[in-house]
Motif scaffolding. Structure first.
Motif, PDB file in Angstrom:
ATOM      1  N   PRO A  96       0.806  -1.237   0.000  1.00 14.39           N
ATOM      2  CA  PRO A  96       0.000   0.000   0.000  1.00 14.39           C
ATOM      3  C   PRO A  96       0.836   1.282   0.000  1.00 14.39           C
ATOM      4  N   PHE A  97       2.182   1.161   0.033  1.00 16.89           N
ATOM      5  CA  PHE A  97       3.023   2.345   0.193  1.00 16.89           C
ATOM      6  C   PHE A  97       4.047   2.481  -0.939  1.00 16.89           C
ATOM      7  N   PRO A  98       3.609   2.513  -2.199  1.00 17.32           N
ATOM      8  CA  PRO A  98       4.566   2.560  -3.315  1.00 17.32           C
ATOM      9  C   PRO A  98       5.415   3.828  -3.323  1.00 17.32           C
ATOM     10  N   ASN A  99       4.846   4.952  -2.928  1.00 18.71           N
ATOM     11  CA  ASN A  99       5.615   6.195  -2.929  1.00 18.71           C
ATOM     12  C   ASN A  99       6.635   6.224  -1.796  1.00 18.71           C
ATOM     13  N   VAL A 100       6.318   5.582  -0.688  1.00 20.85           N
ATOM     14  CA  VAL A 100       7.280   5.458   0.402  1.00 20.85           C
ATOM     15  C   VAL A 100       8.465   4.612  -0.047  1.00 20.85           C
ATOM     16  N   MET A 101       8.195   3.534  -0.765  1.00 21.54           N
ATOM     17  CA  MET A 101       9.268   2.657  -1.223  1.00 21.54           C
ATOM     18  C   MET A 101      10.192   3.385  -2.205  1.00 21.54           C
ATOM     19  N   LYS A 102       9.627   4.202  -3.084  1.00 17.53           N
ATOM     20  CA  LYS A 102      10.453   4.989  -4.012  1.00 17.53           C
ATOM     21  C   LYS A 102      11.285   6.013  -3.244  1.00 17.53           C
ATOM     22  N   TRP A 103      10.688   6.610  -2.234  1.00 16.59           N
ATOM     23  CA  TRP A 103      11.377   7.587  -1.387  1.00 16.59           C
ATOM     24  C   TRP A 103      12.549   6.933  -0.658  1.00 16.59           C
ATOM     25  N   ILE A 104      12.354   5.709  -0.164  1.00 20.66           N
ATOM     26  CA  ILE A 104      13.440   4.980   0.501  1.00 20.66           C
ATOM     27  C   ILE A 104      14.618   4.813  -0.450  1.00 20.66           C
ATOM     28  N   ASP A 105      14.347   4.366  -1.671  1.00 14.31           N
ATOM     29  CA  ASP A 105      15.417   4.141  -2.652  1.00 14.31           C
ATOM     30  C   ASP A 105      16.086   5.448  -3.069  1.00 14.31           C
ATOM     31  N   ARG A 106      15.295   6.499  -3.197  1.00  9.84           N
ATOM     32  CA  ARG A 106      15.825   7.798  -3.629  1.00  9.84           C
ATOM     33  C   ARG A 106      16.857   8.319  -2.625  1.00  9.84           C
ATOM     34  N   ILE A 107      16.542   8.215  -1.357  1.00  9.87           N
ATOM     35  CA  ILE A 107      17.447   8.722  -0.328  1.00  9.87           C
ATOM     36  C   ILE A 107      18.643   7.793  -0.145  1.00  9.87           C
ATOM     37  N   ALA A 108      18.422   6.497  -0.286  1.00 12.32           N
ATOM     38  CA  ALA A 108      19.504   5.522  -0.113  1.00 12.32           C
ATOM     39  C   ALA A 108      20.630   5.728  -1.117  1.00 12.32           C
ATOM     40  N   ALA A 109      20.333   6.352  -2.255  1.00 14.23           N
ATOM     41  CA  ALA A 109      21.334   6.541  -3.305  1.00 14.23           C
ATOM     42  C   ALA A 109      22.299   7.687  -3.010  1.00 14.23           C
ATOM     43  N   ARG A 110      22.025   8.497  -1.995  1.00 11.60           N
ATOM     44  CA  ARG A 110      22.875   9.650  -1.703  1.00 11.60           C
ATOM     45  C   ARG A 110      24.187   9.195  -1.056  1.00 11.60           C
ATOM     46  N   PRO A 111      25.336   9.675  -1.550  1.00  9.40           N
ATOM     47  CA  PRO A 111      26.634   9.267  -0.979  1.00  9.40           C
ATOM     48  C   PRO A 111      26.754   9.542   0.514  1.00  9.40           C
ATOM     49  N   ALA A 112      26.266  10.703   0.973  1.00  7.70           N
ATOM     50  CA  ALA A 112      26.369  11.032   2.399  1.00  7.70           C
ATOM     51  C   ALA A 112      25.538  10.078   3.240  1.00  7.70           C
ATOM     52  N   VAL A 113      24.414   9.640   2.707  1.00  4.55           N
ATOM     53  CA  VAL A 113      23.569   8.685   3.421  1.00  4.55           C
ATOM     54  C   VAL A 113      24.282   7.340   3.527  1.00  4.55           C
ATOM     55  N   GLN A 114      24.903   6.920   2.447  1.00 10.55           N
ATOM     56  CA  GLN A 114      25.623   5.649   2.468  1.00 10.55           C
ATOM     57  C   GLN A 114      26.761   5.676   3.484  1.00 10.55           C
ATOM     58  N   ARG A 115      27.467   6.805   3.565  1.00  9.73           N
ATOM     59  CA  ARG A 115      28.532   6.917   4.571  1.00  9.73           C
ATOM     60  C   ARG A 115      27.946   6.996   5.978  1.00  9.73           C
ATOM     61  N   GLY A 116      26.800   7.686   6.106  1.00  6.87           N
ATOM     62  CA  GLY A 116      26.203   7.888   7.418  1.00  6.87           C
ATOM     63  C   GLY A 116      25.685   6.628   8.078  1.00  6.87           C
ATOM     64  N   ILE A 117      25.494   5.571   7.292  1.00  7.67           N
ATOM     65  CA  ILE A 117      25.064   4.292   7.869  1.00  7.67           C
ATOM     66  C   ILE A 117      26.140   3.222   7.676  1.00  7.67           C
ATOM     67  N   GLY A 118      27.335   3.664   7.260  1.00 11.33           N
ATOM     68  CA  GLY A 118      28.375   2.728   6.844  1.00 11.33           C
ATOM     69  C   GLY A 118      29.293   2.235   7.943  1.00 11.33           C
ATOM     70  N   ASP A 119      30.404   1.639   7.494  1.00  9.88           N
ATOM     71  CA  ASP A 119      31.328   0.945   8.391  1.00  9.88           C
ATOM     72  C   ASP A 119      31.997   1.869   9.401  1.00  9.88           C
ATOM     73  N   ALA A 120      32.124   3.147   9.077  1.00  8.43           N
ATOM     74  CA  ALA A 120      32.777   4.074  10.010  1.00  8.43           C
ATOM     75  C   ALA A 120      32.028   4.162  11.334  1.00  8.43           C
ATOM     76  N   TYR A 121      30.752   3.805  11.323  1.00  9.76           N
ATOM     77  CA  TYR A 121      29.931   3.876  12.533  1.00  9.76           C
ATOM     78  C   TYR A 121      29.566   2.487  13.064  1.00  9.76           C
ATOM     79  N   ALA A 122      30.220   1.471  12.548  1.00  8.46           N
ATOM     80  CA  ALA A 122      29.932   0.101  12.984  1.00  8.46           C
ATOM     81  C   ALA A 122      30.868  -0.287  14.122  1.00  8.46           C
ATOM     82  N   LEU A 123      30.315  -0.937  15.133  1.00  8.81           N
ATOM     83  CA  LEU A 123      31.134  -1.413  16.241  1.00  8.81           C
ATOM     84  C   LEU A 123      32.112  -2.468  15.746  1.00  8.81           C
ATOM     85  N   LYS A 124      33.330  -2.370  16.221  1.00 10.35           N
ATOM     86  CA  LYS A 124      34.343  -3.356  15.845  1.00 10.35           C
ATOM     87  C   LYS A 124      34.191  -4.590  16.721  1.00 10.35           C
ATOM     88  N   LYS A 125      34.107  -5.747  16.090  1.00  9.03           N
ATOM     89  CA  LYS A 125      33.931  -6.992  16.845  1.00  9.03           C
ATOM     90  C   LYS A 125      35.283  -7.549  17.285  1.00  9.03           C
TER      91      LYS A 125
END
Length: 289
Positions: free
Chosen positions: A260-289
């Motif tokens: 029921p949320f096709p526009n939300v799904m497109k919005w998710i993909d649109r934002i996920a493509a941003r380089p700053a977003v990819q870095r903001g959720i990336g390995d630099a912020y991952a706990l080291k095991k």
């Protein structure tokens, strides 16, 4: 009775003799804009103790205590976006493992009495560092202090208000509901059907609110982002909301649930493509095991 009537009559005559300038002569109110300022108030005299990690109490500039959760990611993404936008901003990071309850220790509670991540500490303030708790408050602090061109906010008062409405909507409705879904489906020691169903349904309901906005059902057609005129502009409203909604699968929702949320799904993909977003959720912020 005579005294009362006399006083009333006197007040009436006094009032009627006053003269007021016509409306056309009155000066319009002037809007006062206030730049970001700091005070010399000693707001945190005992911010650090012997138990405070050295990397925290010796930090310069901005220091973020975070974990790569949706709330942490919102601030992480915003910092990365500000950097990509060309603003003069640098920060250091301490990763907190909330599973070990580091955020409940005395040294952390001095920064955030609520014992939650993320916490942003501004070491550029005088005479003491200034800690900011709560994700939305941290984002608005950064917006005010660093986003001088309103790249991720808005110059127009109405658009700015719309942006804040969506920030507060997700802060007060979406994040708590989806957080409870995660708790009762993944962490609770027993499965409570009523709690699971309630918070699942409420989360799907707020997804529906986002869909209503992004679809333009009551506006001028589909939108790319939550706030702003026309199709909208990417802003802190999207950054605040996206880290939670993109985790719909982790919260136990299926492709069928999300139909029921096709526009939300497109919005998710649109934002996920941003380089700053990819870095903001990336390995630099991952706990080291």
């Amino acid at each position: 009775m005579w005294a009362v009537r006399s006083l009333s009559s006197s007040l009436t005559r006094s009032y009627s003799l006053r003269s007021y300038p016509p409306l056309s002569f009155r000066k319009p109110a002037t809007r006062i804009t206030r730049p970001f300022t700091t005070t010399t108030i000693n707001m945190a005299p005992q911010l650090y103790t012997d138990e405070t990690p050295a990397e925290v109490k010796n930090a310069k500039g901005l220091h973020l205590l975070t974990m790569n959760t949706p709330n942490g990611q919102a601030v992480q993404i915003f910092l990365e976006e500000l950097k990509d936008a060309g603003y003069d901003i640098d920060w250091t990071t301490t990763l907190i493992d909330i599973m070990t309850n580091d955020q409940k220790k005395d040294w952390f509670l001095r920064l955030d009495p609520n014992g939650r991540i993320p916490v942003l500490v501004d070491n550029t303030t005088s005479p003491n560092p200034f800690p900011v708790m709560e994700t939305s408050a941290e984002m608005l602090y950064l917006l005010k202090k660093y986003d001088k061109n309103d790249t991720f906010g808005f110059k127009d008062d109405m658009e700015r208000s719309q942006c804040l409405q969506w920030v507060f909507f997700w802060h007060g409705s979406g994040a708590p509901y989806q957080g409870q879904v995660n708790h009762f489906t993944r962490a609770a020691p027993e499965k409570i059907e009523y709690a699971i169903n309630r918070f699942r349904n409420e989360t799907l309901r707020v997804y529906g609110v986002l869909e209503m906005q992004l679809s333009g059902k009551y506006g001028d057609g589909p939108r790319d982002y939550l706030a702003g005129k026309g199709k909208g502009e990417y802003s802190v409203a999207d950054m605040k909301t996206w880290p939670w909604v993109k985790g719909w699968e982790r919260s136990g929702f299926t492709q069928e649930d999300m139909k029921p949320f096709p526009n939300v799904m497109k919005w998710i993909d649109r934002i996920a493509a941003r380089p700053a977003v990819q870095r903001g959720i990336g390995d630099a912020y991952a706990l080291k095991k």
